[in-house]
Write a protein that holds these residues in place. Structure first.
Motif, PDB file in Angstrom:
ATOM      1  N   MET A 161       0.826  -1.212   0.000  1.00  0.00           N
ATOM      2  CA  MET A 161       0.000   0.000   0.000  1.00  0.00           C
ATOM      3  C   MET A 161       0.859   1.260   0.000  1.00  0.00           C
ATOM      4  O   MET A 161       1.960   1.274   0.512  1.00  0.00           O
ATOM      5  CB  MET A 161      -0.892   0.033   1.250  1.00  0.00           C
ATOM      6  N   LYS A 162       0.277   2.311  -0.548  1.00  0.00           N
ATOM      7  CA  LYS A 162       0.904   3.626  -0.444  1.00  0.00           C
ATOM      8  C   LYS A 162       0.733   4.083   1.001  1.00  0.00           C
ATOM      9  O   LYS A 162      -0.235   3.694   1.669  1.00  0.00           O
ATOM     10  CB  LYS A 162       0.224   4.602  -1.389  1.00  0.00           C
ATOM     11  N   PRO A 163       1.648   4.905   1.500  1.00  0.00           N
ATOM     12  CA  PRO A 163       1.578   5.319   2.906  1.00  0.00           C
ATOM     13  C   PRO A 163       0.233   5.910   3.322  1.00  0.00           C
ATOM     14  O   PRO A 163      -0.271   5.593   4.394  1.00  0.00           O
ATOM     15  CB  PRO A 163       2.695   6.359   3.024  1.00  0.00           C
ATOM     16  N   ASP A 164      -0.370   6.769   2.473  1.00  0.00           N
ATOM     17  CA  ASP A 164      -1.648   7.365   2.879  1.00  0.00           C
ATOM     18  C   ASP A 164      -2.754   6.319   2.946  1.00  0.00           C
ATOM     19  O   ASP A 164      -3.606   6.354   3.838  1.00  0.00           O
ATOM     20  CB  ASP A 164      -2.035   8.529   1.964  1.00  0.00           C
ATOM     21  N   THR A 165      -2.736   5.338   2.036  1.00  0.00           N
ATOM     22  CA  THR A 165      -3.717   4.252   2.074  1.00  0.00           C
ATOM     23  C   THR A 165      -3.494   3.384   3.305  1.00  0.00           C
ATOM     24  O   THR A 165      -4.446   2.975   3.977  1.00  0.00           O
ATOM     25  CB  THR A 165      -3.622   3.383   0.797  1.00  0.00           C
ATOM     26  N   LEU A 166      -2.239   3.120   3.619  1.00  0.00           N
ATOM     27  CA  LEU A 166      -1.913   2.320   4.795  1.00  0.00           C
ATOM     28  C   LEU A 166      -2.385   3.019   6.076  1.00  0.00           C
ATOM     29  O   LEU A 166      -2.970   2.389   6.957  1.00  0.00           O
ATOM     30  CB  LEU A 166      -0.412   2.041   4.859  1.00  0.00           C
ATOM     31  N   MET A 167      -2.172   4.327   6.167  1.00  0.00           N
ATOM     32  CA  MET A 167      -2.613   5.074   7.351  1.00  0.00           C
ATOM     33  C   MET A 167      -4.138   4.991   7.500  1.00  0.00           C
ATOM     34  O   MET A 167      -4.641   4.809   8.604  1.00  0.00           O
ATOM     35  CB  MET A 167      -2.169   6.534   7.268  1.00  0.00           C
ATOM     36  N   LYS A 168      -4.861   5.112   6.395  1.00  0.00           N
ATOM     37  CA  LYS A 168      -6.324   5.003   6.444  1.00  0.00           C
ATOM     38  C   LYS A 168      -6.731   3.597   6.877  1.00  0.00           C
ATOM     39  O   LYS A 168      -7.644   3.425   7.690  1.00  0.00           O
ATOM     40  CB  LYS A 168      -6.935   5.343   5.085  1.00  0.00           C
ATOM     41  N   THR A 169      -6.058   2.587   6.332  1.00  0.00           N
ATOM     42  CA  THR A 169      -6.358   1.197   6.682  1.00  0.00           C
ATOM     43  C   THR A 169      -6.110   0.944   8.163  1.00  0.00           C
ATOM     44  O   THR A 169      -6.923   0.304   8.840  1.00  0.00           O
ATOM     45  CB  THR A 169      -5.506   0.232   5.826  1.00  0.00           C
ATOM     46  N   LEU A 170      -4.994   1.434   8.670  1.00  0.00           N
ATOM     47  CA  LEU A 170      -4.687   1.272  10.091  1.00  0.00           C
ATOM     48  C   LEU A 170      -5.716   1.986  10.957  1.00  0.00           C
ATOM     49  O   LEU A 170      -6.125   1.480  12.005  1.00  0.00           O
ATOM     50  CB  LEU A 170      -3.277   1.769  10.395  1.00  0.00           C
ATOM     51  N   GLY A 171      -6.152   3.162  10.511  1.00  0.00           N
ATOM     52  CA  GLY A 171      -7.178   3.901  11.247  1.00  0.00           C
ATOM     53  C   GLY A 171      -8.495   3.146  11.297  1.00  0.00           C
ATOM     54  O   GLY A 171      -9.135   3.051  12.352  1.00  0.00           O
ATOM     55  N   VAL A 172      -8.898   2.566  10.161  1.00  0.00           N
ATOM     56  CA  VAL A 172     -10.125   1.764  10.113  1.00  0.00           C
ATOM     57  C   VAL A 172      -9.968   0.535  11.000  1.00  0.00           C
ATOM     58  O   VAL A 172     -10.876   0.166  11.753  1.00  0.00           O
ATOM     59  CB  VAL A 172     -10.463   1.361   8.655  1.00  0.00           C
ATOM     60  N   GLY A 173      -8.809  -0.096  10.940  1.00  0.00           N
ATOM     61  CA  GLY A 173      -8.551  -1.272  11.778  1.00  0.00           C
ATOM     62  C   GLY A 173      -8.656  -0.949  13.256  1.00  0.00           C
ATOM     63  O   GLY A 173      -9.215  -1.718  14.046  1.00  0.00           O
ATOM     64  N   ALA A 174      -8.132   0.200  13.661  1.00  0.00           N
ATOM     65  CA  ALA A 174      -8.208   0.611  15.070  1.00  0.00           C
ATOM     66  C   ALA A 174      -9.664   0.839  15.480  1.00  0.00           C
ATOM     67  O   ALA A 174     -10.070   0.445  16.584  1.00  0.00           O
ATOM     68  CB  ALA A 174      -7.386   1.873  15.296  1.00  0.00           C
ATOM     69  N   LYS A 175     -10.453   1.448  14.599  1.00  0.00           N
ATOM     70  CA  LYS A 175     -11.876   1.678  14.904  1.00  0.00           C
ATOM     71  C   LYS A 175     -12.617   0.355  15.037  1.00  0.00           C
ATOM     72  O   LYS A 175     -13.423   0.175  15.951  1.00  0.00           O
ATOM     73  CB  LYS A 175     -12.518   2.540  13.826  1.00  0.00           C
TER      74      LYS A 175
END
Length: 175
Positions: free
Chosen positions: A152-166
């Motif tokens: 993943m691109k860094p911005d996509t990865l950050m969004k994915t990690l954020g969704v995972g945390a939620k």
């Protein structure tokens, strides 16, 4: 070069963390210095700044290069080799994860697969066989997930990690 108190604290801490992760303290400190400076630095300046023997700096830089965490660059008008590292934290994370996988996880996967494929596996009790299978499944799942994250691109990865945390918080609340 004189380090600021914040830089010095960061570098010393990075060295301590490196030791805990199985990386030589000086190697980690040199990496932290290169990261904070964000510019090419000659080995003698690294040695003077950190108060480390030049031979130790040379050995440490070779290790950082083997991990692909440092590279040699040349500066116009200066015949010395200079060294730099990426200042992109995601790129560094990716290099570290890939390096650890190659050195630690991949050989373990090979041993687990070879163990399960060996006729001698039948000599192990059923519980030991199951633990080996469980470990293999776990590591294969983990590496598949890691491979996807690293693509993943860094911005996509950050969004994915954020969704995972939620999702994790919601799941915890429903228990």
């Amino acid at each position: 070069m004189k380090l600021t108190p914040v830089s010095e604290r960061f570098i010393l801490h990075w060295g301590e963390m490196g030791s805990r992760w199985g990386v030589n303290r000086t190697v980690a400190q040199i990496h932290a210095l290169l990261y904070l400076l964000g510019r090419p630095v000659p080995a003698d300046e690294i040695a003077d700044t950190l108060g480390v023997a030049r031979s130790n700096v040379s050995t440490s830089l070779k290790e950082l290069q083997a991990w692909r965490l440092a590279k040699v660059v040349h500066v116009m008008g200066d015949r010395r080799d200079h060294f730099e590292t990426s200042t992109d934290v995601w790129e560094l994370f990716k290099l570290i994860v890939e390096g650890r996988r190659q050195r630690e996880i991949d050989p373990t996967l090979t041993v687990l697969r070879d163990s399960l494929a060996s006729p001698q596996i039948e000599d192990e009790d059923a519980a030991a066989q199951q633990r080996i299978r469980d470990t293999l499944v776990f590591l294969e799942t983990l590496t598949t997930w890691t491979d996807e994250m690293l693509r993943m691109k860094p911005d996509t990865l950050m969004k994915t990690l954020g969704v995972g945390a939620k999702i994790s918080r919601v799941v915890r609340r429903t228990k």
